[in-house]
Write a protein that holds these residues in place. Structure first.
Motif: not given
Length: 134
Positions: A13-19, A7-11
């Motif tokens: 804000v939240s890991s929920a967004t990545t998921l 999540s941090a690498v992609i940019g």
């Protein structure tokens, strides 16, 4: 890689967004979860269904095109099937100075928007020179 790092690498804000964007539930995941539930509730081993290796299906994934254009270029949106709107709204002295144009085609709207931006930039330059002189 763990989800927080990704999540941090992609940019995001939240890991929920990545998921929400990248995690998908597969049939194998559902079967595994059902087997675990069976073991926990009934205390029995469920017979695993024979799995046939599948070719990964082609996805219809398309990256979402950003809504915003680069600063100073305005934005063009389709209002209806026969009407496009061009909008340019720069900040001048802390206030938005918005103007819109309309056209029947996107190409015509882009052309009119370019003319509007050039005109507004001249007006802004005049306002700034007046402010410095006054």
């Amino acid at each position: 890689m763990d989800i927080k790092t990704l999540s941090a690498v992609i940019g995001h804000v939240s890991s929920a967004t990545t998921l929400n964007v990248y995690a998908h539930v597969t049939d194998e995941m559902r079967q595994s979860a059902a087997a675990k539930i069976d073991r926990a509730i009934a205390g029995v081993e469920s017979q695993p269904e024979p799995t046939i290796p599948k070719k990964p299906a082609r996805t219809t994934f398309q990256a979402v095109k950003g809504k915003y254009r680069k600063p100073g270029t305005g934005c063009v949106t389709q209002i209806s099937d026969h009407l496009w709107e061009g909008r340019y709204s720069p900040k001048v002295s802390g206030k938005r100075m918005a103007r819109n144009i309309y056209a029947p085609t996107k190409a015509e709207c882009e052309e009119k928007l370019a003319q509007l931006i050039a005109q507004m930039k001249e007006e802004i330059a005049d306002l700034r020179t007046q402010a410095k002189a006054g």
